[in-house]
Design a protein around this motif. Structure first.
Motif, PDB file in Angstrom:
ATOM      1  N   LYS A  91       5.819   3.969  -6.784  1.00  0.00           N
ATOM      2  CA  LYS A  91       6.368   4.124  -5.431  1.00  0.00           C
ATOM      3  C   LYS A  91       5.355   3.505  -4.472  1.00  0.00           C
ATOM      4  O   LYS A  91       4.156   3.786  -4.559  1.00  0.00           O
ATOM      5  CB  LYS A  91       6.579   5.590  -5.110  1.00  0.00           C
ATOM      6  CG  LYS A  91       7.637   6.280  -5.975  1.00  0.00           C
ATOM      7  CD  LYS A  91       7.702   7.741  -5.570  1.00  0.00           C
ATOM      8  CE  LYS A  91       8.734   8.510  -6.353  1.00  0.00           C
ATOM      9  NZ  LYS A  91       8.688   9.944  -5.987  1.00  0.00           N
ATOM     10  N   TYR A  92       5.848   2.683  -3.580  1.00  0.00           N
ATOM     11  CA  TYR A  92       4.969   1.878  -2.723  1.00  0.00           C
ATOM     12  C   TYR A  92       4.829   2.505  -1.330  1.00  0.00           C
ATOM     13  O   TYR A  92       5.627   3.364  -0.948  1.00  0.00           O
ATOM     14  CB  TYR A  92       5.528   0.454  -2.634  1.00  0.00           C
ATOM     15  CG  TYR A  92       5.548  -0.207  -3.993  1.00  0.00           C
ATOM     16  CD1 TYR A  92       4.471  -0.963  -4.438  1.00  0.00           C
ATOM     17  CD2 TYR A  92       6.626  -0.017  -4.871  1.00  0.00           C
ATOM     18  CE1 TYR A  92       4.473  -1.540  -5.703  1.00  0.00           C
ATOM     19  CE2 TYR A  92       6.637  -0.583  -6.136  1.00  0.00           C
ATOM     20  CZ  TYR A  92       5.560  -1.353  -6.546  1.00  0.00           C
ATOM     21  OH  TYR A  92       5.556  -1.916  -7.805  1.00  0.00           O
ATOM     22  N   THR A  93       3.818   2.050  -0.591  1.00  0.00           N
ATOM     23  CA  THR A  93       3.583   2.624   0.741  1.00  0.00           C
ATOM     24  C   THR A  93       3.527   1.523   1.798  1.00  0.00           C
ATOM     25  O   THR A  93       3.305   0.352   1.476  1.00  0.00           O
ATOM     26  CB  THR A  93       2.255   3.405   0.778  1.00  0.00           C
ATOM     27  OG1 THR A  93       1.190   2.500   0.451  1.00  0.00           O
ATOM     28  CG2 THR A  93       2.254   4.567  -0.211  1.00  0.00           C
ATOM     29  N   ASN A  94       3.712   1.926   3.032  1.00  0.00           N
ATOM     30  CA  ASN A  94       3.663   0.977   4.146  1.00  0.00           C
ATOM     31  C   ASN A  94       2.724   1.531   5.229  1.00  0.00           C
ATOM     32  O   ASN A  94       3.173   1.943   6.300  1.00  0.00           O
ATOM     33  CB  ASN A  94       5.089   0.803   4.695  1.00  0.00           C
ATOM     34  CG  ASN A  94       5.138  -0.217   5.818  1.00  0.00           C
ATOM     35  OD1 ASN A  94       4.475  -1.235   5.765  1.00  0.00           O
ATOM     36  ND2 ASN A  94       5.917   0.081   6.851  1.00  0.00           N
ATOM     37  N   PRO A  95       1.417   1.563   4.954  1.00  0.00           N
ATOM     38  CA  PRO A  95       0.483   2.170   5.910  1.00  0.00           C
ATOM     39  C   PRO A  95       0.385   1.357   7.195  1.00  0.00           C
ATOM     40  O   PRO A  95       0.218   0.141   7.155  1.00  0.00           O
ATOM     41  CB  PRO A  95      -0.851   2.173   5.159  1.00  0.00           C
ATOM     42  CG  PRO A  95      -0.494   1.920   3.724  1.00  0.00           C
ATOM     43  CD  PRO A  95       0.731   1.085   3.755  1.00  0.00           C
ATOM     44  N   ASP A 123       2.051  17.666  -4.637  1.00  0.00           N
ATOM     45  CA  ASP A 123       2.386  18.472  -5.819  1.00  0.00           C
ATOM     46  C   ASP A 123       3.878  18.447  -6.150  1.00  0.00           C
ATOM     47  O   ASP A 123       4.332  19.206  -7.006  1.00  0.00           O
ATOM     48  CB  ASP A 123       1.916  19.922  -5.626  1.00  0.00           C
ATOM     49  CG  ASP A 123       2.482  20.547  -4.353  1.00  0.00           C
ATOM     50  OD1 ASP A 123       3.305  19.890  -3.671  1.00  0.00           O
ATOM     51  OD2 ASP A 123       2.089  21.684  -4.034  1.00  0.00           O
ATOM     52  N   ASN A 124       4.627  17.599  -5.458  1.00  0.00           N
ATOM     53  CA  ASN A 124       6.080  17.448  -5.687  1.00  0.00           C
ATOM     54  C   ASN A 124       6.903  18.633  -5.191  1.00  0.00           C
ATOM     55  O   ASN A 124       8.108  18.688  -5.441  1.00  0.00           O
ATOM     56  CB  ASN A 124       6.397  17.212  -7.167  1.00  0.00           C
ATOM     57  CG  ASN A 124       6.913  15.812  -7.403  1.00  0.00           C
ATOM     58  OD1 ASN A 124       6.839  14.951  -6.536  1.00  0.00           O
ATOM     59  ND2 ASN A 124       7.457  15.581  -8.575  1.00  0.00           N
ATOM     60  N   GLY A 173      10.934  16.138   0.294  1.00  0.00           N
ATOM     61  CA  GLY A 173      11.920  16.236  -0.792  1.00  0.00           C
ATOM     62  C   GLY A 173      11.390  15.706  -2.117  1.00  0.00           C
ATOM     63  O   GLY A 173      11.932  16.019  -3.175  1.00  0.00           O
ATOM     64  N   SER A 174      10.363  14.867  -2.071  1.00  0.00           N
ATOM     65  CA  SER A 174       9.655  14.404  -3.271  1.00  0.00           C
ATOM     66  C   SER A 174      10.587  13.885  -4.365  1.00  0.00           C
ATOM     67  O   SER A 174      10.357  14.094  -5.556  1.00  0.00           O
ATOM     68  CB  SER A 174       8.762  15.537  -3.828  1.00  0.00           C
ATOM     69  OG  SER A 174       7.872  15.987  -2.828  1.00  0.00           O
ATOM     70  N   VAL A 189       0.350  15.679  -8.418  1.00  0.00           N
ATOM     71  CA  VAL A 189       1.342  14.822  -9.064  1.00  0.00           C
ATOM     72  C   VAL A 189       1.331  13.444  -8.405  1.00  0.00           C
ATOM     73  O   VAL A 189       1.449  12.417  -9.075  1.00  0.00           O
ATOM     74  CB  VAL A 189       2.751  15.449  -8.950  1.00  0.00           C
ATOM     75  CG1 VAL A 189       3.790  14.587  -9.641  1.00  0.00           C
ATOM     76  CG2 VAL A 189       2.765  16.856  -9.520  1.00  0.00           C
ATOM     77  N   ASN A 190       1.198  13.421  -7.091  1.00  0.00           N
ATOM     78  CA  ASN A 190       1.242  12.156  -6.354  1.00  0.00           C
ATOM     79  C   ASN A 190      -0.055  11.943  -5.571  1.00  0.00           C
ATOM     80  O   ASN A 190      -0.461  12.819  -4.805  1.00  0.00           O
ATOM     81  CB  ASN A 190       2.401  12.178  -5.346  1.00  0.00           C
ATOM     82  CG  ASN A 190       3.745  12.393  -6.025  1.00  0.00           C
ATOM     83  OD1 ASN A 190       4.100  11.659  -6.929  1.00  0.00           O
ATOM     84  ND2 ASN A 190       4.481  13.398  -5.585  1.00  0.00           N
ATOM     85  N   GLU A 191      -0.668  10.787  -5.768  1.00  0.00           N
ATOM     86  CA  GLU A 191      -1.812  10.409  -4.926  1.00  0.00           C
ATOM     87  C   GLU A 191      -1.268  10.023  -3.546  1.00  0.00           C
ATOM     88  O   GLU A 191      -0.250   9.344  -3.452  1.00  0.00           O
ATOM     89  CB  GLU A 191      -2.549   9.209  -5.532  1.00  0.00           C
ATOM     90  CG  GLU A 191      -3.393   9.539  -6.743  1.00  0.00           C
ATOM     91  CD  GLU A 191      -4.516  10.538  -6.441  1.00  0.00           C
ATOM     92  OE1 GLU A 191      -4.907  10.662  -5.265  1.00  0.00           O
ATOM     93  OE2 GLU A 191      -4.977  11.208  -7.385  1.00  0.00           O
ATOM     94  N   LEU A 192      -1.938  10.458  -2.488  1.00  0.00           N
ATOM     95  CA  LEU A 192      -1.454  10.151  -1.141  1.00  0.00           C
ATOM     96  C   LEU A 192      -2.523   9.432  -0.331  1.00  0.00           C
ATOM     97  O   LEU A 192      -3.705   9.485  -0.666  1.00  0.00           O
ATOM     98  CB  LEU A 192      -1.091  11.448  -0.395  1.00  0.00           C
ATOM     99  CG  LEU A 192      -0.101  12.413  -1.044  1.00  0.00           C
ATOM    100  CD1 LEU A 192       0.090  13.628  -0.136  1.00  0.00           C
ATOM    101  CD2 LEU A 192       1.237  11.760  -1.292  1.00  0.00           C
TER     102      LEU A 192
END
Ligand code: FAD
Length: 502
Positions: A336-340, A405-406, A425-426, A470-473
């Protein structure tokens, strides 16, 4: 003087003015349940004109909830709390189908034809030679919940027999892999299937309005620009009291409670959510099938599915049967990609880039990695698509709101008295559209706070250790998932190959 030690206000006055910002799954469901509990003064805002565009991606909407279809499943591995929440949602989805069939439909929906939930099964496939522990746990926990034999192992002859008896025989090997000598191991969740997302949201909006919820939608009048603070709040206080919102048209909307349900936009609007949740992009491809393939892959003979869904960058695929209009959708969430983007306070936060907010771009690009994995899957599992000249007709980035943590975030916002958040909503909240609002209202009213799920949804910060992460942020614009550093693929009319020569 107010202090951060003050306990948050609880909702009880049925005439209290309540603003809900965001009319996706969280906003809609909260609006419905507030109104059903007798709250009379609810206004729901959204920057997208959903009353006109009806949540349709094809009519320009773009949000996680505004989509063609989503998966419904009760399968949740060892997470029995979500499993039970799903079972609770399932009976409401059926009820909504019945309400529609009885004629209670908004303009544009057809009571004879339309449904919001298709219970045609959800098949979770693996490329392993044995079932992953997650699937084994689901089978055990669904049996323990009394839904014996709802989860069927595609390699177990007794289960194959059961699938046939239950009318789900087609779901055991829907890609016809056995006859090609390929593996087809998986678990068919016979409680699962497809949610017609845009119709479901439009129907939910109709329900909310029928119950007396006011809506203010549109890019000016419906867009939250800022909070209004009580004049007694000063920046030196730990806690500021929010008395309403100002919208982009300059109007003030006063309220006792402001419920923030802005999906992927929420973390940038509430910077307190830094390191709690973040907007991340999933990749979606849509193919228009010729009539004969649309019939072959119709929900009558083809389930929704996932493939190696928890297996990282080379897996993470899911998909659907063809819609009535012949569209088949496949999604990739292996990465999953990000747009910082730099925000006013000098920090970067990932913000959704969508065809709605950035029409110039029309998001006709998705990461090349997504296209690679999808093309490989099609060559392997759906070779009749390329053999019949089907290509990818449309691509889309679809924005998740992932917590570390989802788990969702449903709680009062510390430091902003009167502001409540329902988000994160993860990637799994759509299925709870009919029921999540009841839980949100419980928390607003201070009820049932001892329940495990409610505790999981409380305001929290990411622990220093990686435990339960679960997810790196917040990896930022130089991070490995930043879109600007990602090789993109212009995917309109990508030609598919019948051979996996990628
Ligand atoms: C690609 C993808 C696939 C998914 N698949 C599944 C699935 O198969 N099954 C499942 O159960 N779940 C699935 N999910 C998860 C589910 O779709 C989401 O959890 C859910 O839709 C999130 O709803 P939301 O209300 O939080 O956000 P959204 O749907 O994003 O809604 C937020 C709303 O806030 C509005 N808004 C934003 N900023 C403002 C502002 N300033 N002023 C006014 N309005 C504003 C937006 O216009 C938008 O309408 C998926 C999610 C994605 C992204």
């Amino acid at each position: 003087m107010e202090s951060s030690s003050q306990s948050p206000p609880l909702l009880s006055d049925k005439n209290a003015a309540i603003n809900i910002v965001g009319a996706g799954v969280f906003g809609l469901s909260t609006a419905i349940h507030l109104a059903q509990r007798g709250y009379k003064n609810i206004t729901m805002f959204d920057k997208q004109p959903y009353d006109v565009s009806r949540y349709s991606y094809f009519k320009g909407c773009d949000a996680a909830s505004a989509d063609m279809n989503k998966i419904f499943r009760s399968a949740y591995g060892a997470q029995t709390e979500y499993q039970n929440l799903s079972i609770e949602a399932s009976s409401l989805w059926r009820q909504w189908n019945e309400e529609i069939a009885s004629g209670n439909v908004p303009e544009g929906m057809n009571s004879e034809r339309d449904k919001v939930f298709l219970n045609h099964g959800n098949l979770s496939l693996t490329d392993q030679s044995t079932l992953p522990a997650w699937e084994e746990a689901t089978m055990q926990n669904m049996n323990a919940a009394g839904l014996t034999n709802s989860q069927l192992n595609t390699y177990d002859p007794a289960h194959v027999q059961l699938a046939q008896e239950k009318g789900f025989g087609y779901g055991i090997d829907p890609f016809h892999r056995r006859q090609r000598g390929q593996s087809y191991l998986g678990v068919l969740d016979t409680t699962g299937g497809t949610l017609l997302a845009d119709k479901a949201c439009y129907f939910a909006l109709h329900k909310a309005k029928t119950l007396g919820v006011r809506t203010i939608f549109g890019p000016q009048s419906g867009t939250l620009e800022s909070f209004i603070y009580s004049s007694s709040s000063s920046s030196s206080h730990d806690t500021k009291t929010v008395t309403g919102i100002r919208t982009l048209d300059g109007k003030s909307h006063y309220s006792s409670f402001t419920i923030m349900a802005c999906g992927g936009w929420t973390p940038a609007l509430l910077p307190e959510l830094d390191s709690v949740c973040e907007a991340t992009a999933g990749s979606v491809v849509i193919m228009k099938l010729p009539d004969h393939l649309a019939r072959r892959y119709s929900p009558h003979t083809f389930p929704s599915w996932t493939y190696n869904i928890r297996d990282g960058a080379e897996g993470g695929l899911y998909g659907f049967a063809a819609t009535d209009d012949g569209y088949m959708k496949i999604g990739y969430r292996g990465t999953k990609y990000t747009n910082p983007k730099l925000q006013h306070d000098g920090r970067e936060r990932s913000v959704p880039v969508t065809r709605y907010t950035d029409p110039e771009r029309i998001t006709d690009e998705v990461p090349a990695q997504a296209i690679k994995v999808v093309k490989r899957f099609i060559a392997d599992f759906l070779p009749d698509l390329p053999a019949n000249g089907v290509g990818i007709d449309l691509t889309r980035l679809c924005w998740y709101t992932d917590s570390w943590d989802n788990h969702f975030v449903i709680d009062h916002v510390p430091g902003r008295r009167g502001v409540f958040v329902a988000t994160a909503g993860s990637g799994h909240a759509f299925k709870f559209l009919p029921n999540i609002g009841a839980w949100v209202v419980d928390v607003l009213e201070g009820k049932g706070l001892e329940r495990q799920l409610v505790k999981s949804w409380k305001w929290r910060t990411r622990p220093e250790t990686k435990e339960n992460v679960v997810n790196e942020l917040m990896q930022g614009s130089e991070g490995p998932r930043a879109l600007k550093k990602t090789k993109m693929s212009v995917a309109r009319k990508v030609t598919l190959s019948p051979r996996a020569n990628l």
